[in-house]
Design an enzyme around this catalytic site. Structure first.
Site, PDB file in Angstrom:
ATOM      1  N   GLU A 177       0.812  -1.218   0.000  1.00  0.00           N
ATOM      2  CA  GLU A 177       0.000   0.000   0.000  1.00  0.00           C
ATOM      3  C   GLU A 177       0.849   1.274   0.000  1.00  0.00           C
ATOM      4  O   GLU A 177       1.214   1.786   1.062  1.00  0.00           O
ATOM      5  CB  GLU A 177      -0.924   0.021   1.232  1.00  0.00           C
ATOM      6  CG  GLU A 177      -1.815   1.265   1.273  1.00  0.00           C
ATOM      7  CD  GLU A 177      -2.664   1.395   2.541  1.00  0.00           C
ATOM      8  OE1 GLU A 177      -2.350   0.746   3.561  1.00  0.00           O
ATOM      9  OE2 GLU A 177      -3.642   2.156   2.508  1.00  0.00           O
ATOM     10  N   LYS A 219      -2.681  -2.152  -2.949  1.00  0.00           N
ATOM     11  CA  LYS A 219      -3.684  -1.268  -2.344  1.00  0.00           C
ATOM     12  C   LYS A 219      -3.275   0.156  -2.692  1.00  0.00           C
ATOM     13  O   LYS A 219      -2.234   0.642  -2.267  1.00  0.00           O
ATOM     14  CB  LYS A 219      -3.734  -1.482  -0.832  1.00  0.00           C
ATOM     15  CG  LYS A 219      -4.711  -0.544  -0.130  1.00  0.00           C
ATOM     16  CD  LYS A 219      -5.135  -1.089   1.226  1.00  0.00           C
ATOM     17  CE  LYS A 219      -6.002  -0.102   1.974  1.00  0.00           C
ATOM     18  NZ  LYS A 219      -6.668  -0.678   3.134  1.00  0.00           N
ATOM     19  N   GLY A 262      -8.966   6.831   2.300  1.00  0.00           N
ATOM     20  CA  GLY A 262      -8.054   7.966   2.462  1.00  0.00           C
ATOM     21  C   GLY A 262      -8.627   9.313   2.888  1.00  0.00           C
ATOM     22  O   GLY A 262      -7.999  10.328   2.649  1.00  0.00           O
ATOM     23  N   GLY A 263      -9.829   9.303   3.478  1.00  0.00           N
ATOM     24  CA  GLY A 263     -10.394  10.572   3.917  1.00  0.00           C
ATOM     25  C   GLY A 263     -11.502  11.085   3.002  1.00  0.00           C
ATOM     26  O   GLY A 263     -12.106  12.129   3.259  1.00  0.00           O
TER      27      GLY A 263
HETATM   28  P1  13P Z   1      -9.011   4.265   4.921  1.00  0.00           P
HETATM   29  O1  13P Z   1      -9.963   3.609   3.959  1.00  0.00           O
HETATM   30  O2  13P Z   1      -9.688   4.842   6.120  1.00  0.00           O
HETATM   31  O3  13P Z   1      -8.065   5.198   4.237  1.00  0.00           O
HETATM   32  O4  13P Z   1      -8.115   3.101   5.545  1.00  0.00           O
HETATM   33  C1  13P Z   1      -7.582   2.147   4.713  1.00  0.00           C
HETATM   34  C2  13P Z   1      -6.268   1.689   5.208  1.00  0.00           C
HETATM   35  O5  13P Z   1      -6.091   0.522   5.457  1.00  0.00           O
HETATM   36  C3  13P Z   1      -5.189   2.646   5.348  1.00  0.00           C
HETATM   37  O6  13P Z   1      -3.983   1.984   5.611  1.00  0.00           O
END
Ligand code: 13P
Length: 337
Positions: A177, A219, A262-263
């Site tokens: 990610e 991701k 991501g917000g």
């Molecule tokens: P969010 O979807 O809240 O961004 O979290 C996903 C995630 O695993 C971030 O590392």
């Protein structure tokens, strides 16, 4: 009995329009989430927060894998069953966040690198014994004036590749990610340029390490205008830029691509996922691995009160349904009513 391989595990995760629940908030993030609803971040409150989602009836119809935080691996639901056993009974694959969060990058005060490689192989082997079959490592890349630097991208890519290599060595599918942050006033074009560059370098490093790309899940953030950008791109523009970015940077062999939220608001994230899948993004299957966009609305309904659990779980089911529909490109706003 079928032999379990990285490829077969990855296939089970990326299947039937299902997605991943990112229930892996670290201690500081869990504290932030719980304090936002007036709760203290105690072990019991964190357990109840996890229980709310993991015991939602029918979760297995939408969710194929759940990313857990280490603490949750050893916690139990109210009936005394380990959460990981509960998930396995439902046919959901338990996964684990293995990075230890970010620190300031030496000589790059505005940038971060992710820690956690020390002792990682041993931890991964232990998680494998417990039945966890995939893992996640998050790196963050910030867009700004003269940012990101090449050094920051390269260092994070090298660390991601080392992590993915060790994960596969332990028989665990890595979810790689590299999150390009939403923060900033950059436009869609800049987001596309940086995300493409980051992904290209990440895959160069993964290849260098001989990581098996068909036993790995990417991701990614969506290619999207910065939070403070004056002109916000619409879902169709976001989808077109995101797919173009992937075509220019992601090898066809990867097992699947999942998005973080991501917000973005829950509805935004679902709408954008839907727009991407409407474009039929072959050769990849594209799905969700949301944290906030799946859990946020329920958290606000729950506020730590047992009398709100059922309503909060209904809201969670609604989000899961909406995102499964988005995986088919069949989400419509009316589903929010
Ligand atoms: P969010 O979807 O809240 O961004 O979290 C996903 C995630 O695993 C971030 O590392």
């Amino acid at each position: 009995m079928n032999e379990e391989t990285l490829q077969s595990i990855a296939k089970k995760i990326i299947t039937d329009y299902k997605g991943i629940l990112a229930a892996d908030e670290s201690m500081p993030t869990a504290k932030k989430r719980l304090e936002s609803i007036g709760l203290e971040s105690t072990e019991e409150n964190r357990r109840q927060y996890r229980e709310l989602f993991l015991t939602t009836e029918g979760i297995e119809n939408y969710i194929s894998g759940v990313i857990l935080f280490d603490e949750t691996v050893y916690q139990k639901d109210s009936t005394g069953k380990l959460f990981i056993e509960l998930l396995k009974e439902k046919g959901i694959i338990p996964g684990i966040k293995v990075d230890k969060g970010t620190i300031d990058m030496p000589l790059h005060p505005e940038e971060k690198i992710t820690e956690g490689l020390d002792g990682l192989l041993e931890s991964l082997k232990k998680y494998y014994e417990l039945g966890l079959r995939f893992s996640k490592w998050r790196a963050v890349i910030k867009i700004g004036k003269d940012l990101p630097t090449d050094d920051c991208i390269l260092e994070n890519a090298r660390i991601l590749a080392e992590y993915a290599y060790l994960s596969q060595k332990a028989g665990i599918v890595p979810i790689v990610e590299p999150e390009v942050l939403l923060d900033g006033d950059h436009d869609l074009e800049k987001s596309e340029e940086i995300t493409t560059k980051v992904l290209k370098i990440v895959f160069e490093e993964l290849r260098e390490k001989k990581v098996q790309l068909d036993g790995l899940i990417l991701k990614s953030s969506m290619v999207i205008s910065g939070k403070d950008c004056q002109i916000q791109a619409n879902p169709e523009e976001i989808a077109a830029a995101t797919i173009r970015c992937f075509k220019n940077s992601v090898p066809a062999e990867v097992s699947g691509i999942v998005f973080l939220s991501g917000g973005q608001t829950a509805i935004q994230a679902t709408t954008n996922l839907n727009a991407v899948n409407k474009l039929n993004p072959s050769p990849w299957k594209i799905s969700f691995s949301f944290g906030r966009a799946l859990q946020g609305p329920s958290l606000e309904i729950w506020v730590g009160k047992s009398e709100n659990i059922s309503k909060a779980q209904k809201e969670f089911t609604k989000r899961m349904e909406a995102n499964r529909a988005a995986n088919k490109g069949e989400y419509i706003l009316e589903m929010e009513q």
